[in-house]
Design an enzyme around this catalytic site. Structure first.
Site, PDB file in Angstrom:
ATOM      1  N   ARG A  70       0.825  -1.214   0.000  1.00 33.02           N
ATOM      2  CA  ARG A  70       0.000   0.000   0.000  1.00 33.02           C
ATOM      3  C   ARG A  70       0.863   1.270   0.000  1.00 33.02           C
ATOM      4  NH1 ARG A  70      -3.791  -0.564   4.814  1.00 33.02           N
ATOM      5  NH2 ARG A  70      -4.520   1.463   4.106  1.00 33.02           N
ATOM      6  N   ASN A 103      -7.850   9.026   6.960  1.00 32.56           N
ATOM      7  CA  ASN A 103      -6.931   8.477   5.962  1.00 32.56           C
ATOM      8  C   ASN A 103      -5.509   8.456   6.493  1.00 32.56           C
ATOM      9  OD1 ASN A 103      -9.167   8.378   4.406  1.00 32.56           O
ATOM     10  ND2 ASN A 103      -8.645  10.111   3.105  1.00 32.56           N
ATOM     11  N   HIS A 120      -6.535   8.080  12.578  1.00 27.08           N
ATOM     12  CA  HIS A 120      -6.134   6.674  12.429  1.00 27.08           C
ATOM     13  C   HIS A 120      -4.639   6.540  12.115  1.00 27.08           C
ATOM     14  CE1 HIS A 120     -10.568   5.322  11.516  1.00 27.08           C
ATOM     15  NE2 HIS A 120     -10.359   5.567  12.796  1.00 27.08           N
ATOM     16  N   CYS A 131       7.443   0.641  23.138  1.00 32.01           N
ATOM     17  CA  CYS A 131       7.788   1.943  23.727  1.00 32.01           C
ATOM     18  C   CYS A 131       7.175   3.114  22.970  1.00 32.01           C
ATOM     19  CB  CYS A 131       9.313   2.113  23.830  1.00 32.01           C
ATOM     20  SG  CYS A 131      10.140   2.397  22.249  1.00 32.01           S
ATOM     21  N   CYS A 145      14.280  -0.307  22.337  1.00 31.70           N
ATOM     22  CA  CYS A 145      13.873  -1.244  23.393  1.00 31.70           C
ATOM     23  C   CYS A 145      13.748  -2.689  22.925  1.00 31.70           C
ATOM     24  CB  CYS A 145      12.553  -0.788  24.019  1.00 31.70           C
ATOM     25  SG  CYS A 145      11.102  -1.143  22.990  1.00 31.70           S
ATOM     26  N   GLY A 182     -16.485  11.526   1.780  1.00 30.15           N
ATOM     27  CA  GLY A 182     -15.859  10.271   1.350  1.00 30.15           C
ATOM     28  C   GLY A 182     -15.661   9.252   2.445  1.00 30.15           C
ATOM     29  N   THR A 183     -16.596   9.199   3.384  1.00 29.40           N
ATOM     30  CA  THR A 183     -16.497   8.159   4.417  1.00 29.40           C
ATOM     31  C   THR A 183     -17.827   7.425   4.525  1.00 29.40           C
ATOM     32  OG1 THR A 183     -16.101   7.655   6.749  1.00 29.40           O
ATOM     33  CG2 THR A 183     -16.996   9.844   6.286  1.00 29.40           C
TER      34      THR A 183
HETATM   35  C1  BJW Z   1     -16.316   8.566  -2.440  1.00 25.36           C
HETATM   36  C2  BJW Z   1     -15.710   8.485  -3.659  1.00 25.36           C
HETATM   37  C3  BJW Z   1     -15.393   9.692  -4.243  1.00 25.36           C
HETATM   38  C4  BJW Z   1     -16.041   6.501  -3.063  1.00 25.36           C
HETATM   39  N1  BJW Z   1     -15.670  10.831  -3.597  1.00 25.36           N
HETATM   40  N2  BJW Z   1     -16.587   9.700  -1.830  1.00 25.36           N
HETATM   41  C5  BJW Z   1     -19.410   1.408  18.236  1.00 25.36           C
HETATM   42  C6  BJW Z   1     -20.309   0.586  17.539  1.00 25.36           C
HETATM   43  C7  BJW Z   1     -19.842  -0.533  16.833  1.00 25.36           C
HETATM   44  C8  BJW Z   1     -18.501  -0.875  16.802  1.00 25.36           C
HETATM   45  C9  BJW Z   1     -17.620  -0.071  17.474  1.00 25.36           C
HETATM   46  C10 BJW Z   1     -18.075   1.043  18.183  1.00 25.36           C
HETATM   47  N3  BJW Z   1     -16.992   1.674  18.727  1.00 25.36           N
HETATM   48  C11 BJW Z   1     -15.884   1.000  18.377  1.00 25.36           C
HETATM   49  C12 BJW Z   1     -16.217  -0.070  17.631  1.00 25.36           C
HETATM   50  C13 BJW Z   1     -15.274  -1.089  17.039  1.00 25.36           C
HETATM   51  C14 BJW Z   1     -14.587  -0.615  15.783  1.00 25.36           C
HETATM   52  C15 BJW Z   1     -15.650  -0.281  14.757  1.00 25.36           C
HETATM   53  O1  BJW Z   1     -16.033   0.835  14.552  1.00 25.36           O
HETATM   54  N4  BJW Z   1     -16.122  -1.287  14.064  1.00 25.36           N
HETATM   55  C16 BJW Z   1     -17.165  -1.096  13.032  1.00 25.36           C
HETATM   56  C17 BJW Z   1     -16.581  -1.416  11.667  1.00 25.36           C
HETATM   57  C18 BJW Z   1     -18.351  -1.924  13.405  1.00 25.36           C
HETATM   58  N5  BJW Z   1     -13.687   0.523  16.068  1.00 25.36           N
HETATM   59  C19 BJW Z   1     -12.456   0.336  16.519  1.00 25.36           C
HETATM   60  O2  BJW Z   1     -12.009  -0.781  16.723  1.00 25.36           O
HETATM   61  C20 BJW Z   1     -11.614   1.559  16.769  1.00 25.36           C
HETATM   62  N6  BJW Z   1     -11.023   1.504  18.055  1.00 25.36           N
HETATM   63  C21 BJW Z   1     -11.743   1.602  19.170  1.00 25.36           C
HETATM   64  O3  BJW Z   1     -12.936   1.810  19.174  1.00 25.36           O
HETATM   65  O4  BJW Z   1     -11.002   1.456  20.309  1.00 25.36           O
HETATM   66  C22 BJW Z   1     -11.647   1.417  21.578  1.00 25.36           C
HETATM   67  C23 BJW Z   1     -10.561   1.351  22.632  1.00 25.36           C
HETATM   68  C24 BJW Z   1     -10.541   2.297  23.647  1.00 25.36           C
HETATM   69  C25 BJW Z   1      -9.556   2.233  24.612  1.00 25.36           C
HETATM   70  C26 BJW Z   1      -8.592   1.248  24.563  1.00 25.36           C
HETATM   71  C27 BJW Z   1      -8.583   0.322  23.552  1.00 25.36           C
HETATM   72  C28 BJW Z   1      -9.592   0.369  22.564  1.00 25.36           C
HETATM   73  C29 BJW Z   1     -10.434   1.615  15.803  1.00 25.36           C
HETATM   74  C30 BJW Z   1     -10.856   1.732  14.376  1.00 25.36           C
HETATM   75  C31 BJW Z   1      -9.616   1.661  13.482  1.00 25.36           C
HETATM   76  C32 BJW Z   1      -9.972   1.632  12.010  1.00 25.36           C
HETATM   77  N7  BJW Z   1      -8.806   1.288  11.260  1.00 25.36           N
HETATM   78  C33 BJW Z   1      -8.899   1.281   9.807  1.00 25.36           C
HETATM   79  C34 BJW Z   1      -7.549   0.770   9.256  1.00 25.36           C
HETATM   80  C35 BJW Z   1      -6.480   1.865   9.421  1.00 25.36           C
HETATM   81  C36 BJW Z   1      -5.150   1.394   8.981  1.00 25.36           C
HETATM   82  C37 BJW Z   1      -5.054   1.068   7.522  1.00 25.36           C
HETATM   83  O5  BJW Z   1      -5.385   1.895   6.664  1.00 25.36           O
HETATM   84  O6  BJW Z   1      -4.601  -0.023   7.243  1.00 25.36           O
HETATM   85  O7  BJW Z   1      -9.185   2.600   9.335  1.00 25.36           O
HETATM   86  S1  BJW Z   1     -10.265   0.331   9.160  1.00 25.36           S
HETATM   87  C38 BJW Z   1     -10.625   1.424   7.834  1.00 25.36           C
HETATM   88  O8  BJW Z   1     -11.948   1.997   8.035  1.00 25.36           O
HETATM   89  C39 BJW Z   1      -9.632   2.580   7.962  1.00 25.36           C
HETATM   90  C40 BJW Z   1     -10.503   3.769   7.668  1.00 25.36           C
HETATM   91  O9  BJW Z   1      -9.912   4.953   8.179  1.00 25.36           O
HETATM   92  C41 BJW Z   1     -11.797   3.387   8.326  1.00 25.36           C
HETATM   93  C42 BJW Z   1     -12.978   4.152   7.792  1.00 25.36           C
HETATM   94  O10 BJW Z   1     -13.209   3.844   6.452  1.00 25.36           O
HETATM   95  P1  BJW Z   1     -13.667   4.995   5.456  1.00 25.36           P
HETATM   96  O11 BJW Z   1     -12.618   6.007   5.322  1.00 25.36           O
HETATM   97  O12 BJW Z   1     -15.002   5.467   5.835  1.00 25.36           O
HETATM   98  O13 BJW Z   1     -13.717   4.186   4.062  1.00 25.36           O
HETATM   99  P2  BJW Z   1     -14.872   3.243   3.494  1.00 25.36           P
HETATM  100  O14 BJW Z   1     -14.256   2.392   2.454  1.00 25.36           O
HETATM  101  O15 BJW Z   1     -15.630   2.595   4.557  1.00 25.36           O
HETATM  102  O16 BJW Z   1     -15.876   4.273   2.776  1.00 25.36           O
HETATM  103  C43 BJW Z   1     -15.473   4.955   1.613  1.00 25.36           C
HETATM  104  C44 BJW Z   1     -16.569   5.943   1.250  1.00 25.36           C
HETATM  105  O17 BJW Z   1     -16.100   6.727   0.175  1.00 25.36           O
HETATM  106  C45 BJW Z   1     -17.878   5.275   0.767  1.00 25.36           C
HETATM  107  O18 BJW Z   1     -18.971   5.862   1.468  1.00 25.36           O
HETATM  108  C46 BJW Z   1     -17.953   5.637  -0.712  1.00 25.36           C
HETATM  109  O19 BJW Z   1     -19.289   5.849  -1.176  1.00 25.36           O
HETATM  110  C47 BJW Z   1     -17.159   6.900  -0.734  1.00 25.36           C
HETATM  111  N8  BJW Z   1     -16.553   7.214  -2.012  1.00 25.36           N
HETATM  112  N9  BJW Z   1     -15.573   7.131  -3.979  1.00 25.36           N
HETATM  113  C48 BJW Z   1     -16.275  10.767  -2.372  1.00 25.36           C
HETATM  114  N10 BJW Z   1     -14.784   9.703  -5.451  1.00 25.36           N
END
Ligand code: BJW
Length: 238
Positions: A70, A103, A120, A131, A145, A182-183
């Site tokens: 990536r 992003n 993120h 560490c 570390c 875009g999310t």
């Molecule tokens: C266009 C377009 C164009 C296309 N123009 N638009 C509450 C309820 C349920 C679950 C949970 C909750 N709270 C927490 C959770 C668990 C979990 C979660 O949310 N799960 C759900 C999926 C159910 N969350 C977590 O685990 C988070 N951590 C957490 O809550 O910790 C608690 C904690 C507290 C204290 C101690 C310990 C823990 C962490 C979430 C981390 C997400 N990580 C990722 C990977 C990042 C690294 C990597 O890139 O490899 O982040 S997952 C992935 O999804 C990435 C993104 O940032 C994230 C969001 O995705 P995004 O950006 O919205 O993309 P898409 O593909 O989903 O959508 C794209 C959009 O673009 C679409 O709508 C298209 O239509 C549109 N589009 N072309 C404009 N041209």
């Protein structure tokens, strides 16, 4: 479409503080895959294996290879007109514009945005899992570390960087207008930020070609790709 663009343009022009929550769709037109679209990363790769600590501990080599793949893509693409329109808005309006991005690709910064909160993390850096030391080299163990180095991103089940997220929440509480661009608004806690902004009185605008989990809460919706819509909304007059 023209009507909603005019309305949103006026809202932005009159706002004294603007928060912009961006997701993978903002970079789609640069050639970076989104996650949850039909051709997105999660259609081809397993989030449990590649974007969780359990997956990393089970097979660190595979996770590192995926991130290197990536990184190569991101290094080969350019910011698009959407990123550039946001950077130009910040140049005109200064620190009243805050980008809260999910992003990890750094394309906002490459376009010239400065006030960017990466909730993120980012894919460019590595971080020691023990560490927390951050580095740009591809060492697999920490020279400080001996801990395991990993991409400096936030995986599922991990806490978001606390200070960064606190600043994002503050920007959402203080803004008059929030653009959500875009999310899919499916990943929490970032997906909860538009509700925070709305609860504190902001007008929430979704810019996305497709309906999302946020659509029913948004005050205005621009159904268009961001590289088309943002330059039209954020013309020099705003
Ligand atoms: C266009 C377009 C164009 C296309 N123009 N638009 C509450 C309820 C349920 C679950 C949970 C909750 N709270 C927490 C959770 C668990 C979990 C979660 O949310 N799960 C759900 C999926 C159910 N969350 C977590 O685990 C988070 N951590 C957490 O809550 O910790 C608690 C904690 C507290 C204290 C101690 C310990 C823990 C962490 C979430 C981390 C997400 N990580 C990722 C990977 C990042 C690294 C990597 O890139 O490899 O982040 S997952 C992935 O999804 C990435 C993104 O940032 C994230 C969001 O995705 P995004 O950006 O919205 O993309 P898409 O593909 O989903 O959508 C794209 C959009 O673009 C679409 O709508 C298209 O239509 C549109 N589009 N072309 C404009 N041209």
């Amino acid at each position: 479409m023209t009507d909603v663009l005019d309305i949103v343009r006026d809202l932005v022009a009159q706002a004294s503080s603007i928060a912009v929550l961006t997701g993978a769709g903002v970079s789609a037109e640069s050639g970076v895959a989104t996650f949850r679209d039909p051709d997105g990363l999660w259609a081809r790769f397993s989030p449990r294996e590649l974007a969780s600590m359990d997956g990393f501990l089970a097979n660190p080599e595979r996770v590192r290879e995926w991130y290197d793949y990536r990184r190569q893509i991101i290094a080969s693409v350019e910011p698009n007109d959407g990123h550039r329109a946001l950077a130009a808005l910040e140049r005109r309006r200064g620190s009243s514009v805050t980008i809260v991005t999910q992003n990890v690709d750094r394309l906002h910064q490459r376009a010239g945005s400065v006030n960017v909160l990466e909730v993120h993390g980012n894919i460019i850096e590595n971080r020691c899992n023990d560490c927390g030391r951050i580095c740009l080299t591809d060492d697999i163990t920490c020279t400080h570390c001996g801990g395991m180095m990993r991409p400096n991103v936030v995986w599922f089940g991990e806490e978001l960087p606390r200070d960064v997220f606190a600043r994002a929440e503050q920007a959402c509480r203080e803004c008059d207008v929030m653009l959500v661009v875009g999310t899919s608004a499916e990943v929490y806690p970032a997906a909860g930020l538009p509700a925070t902004a709305a609860n504190y009185g902001a007008v929430v605008v979704e810019i996305n070609p497709n309906p999302t989990a946020l659509s029913h809460q948004a005050h205005h919706i621009v159904r268009a790709p961001s590289a088309v819509a943002l330059p039209q909304i954020l013309k020099e007059t705003t």
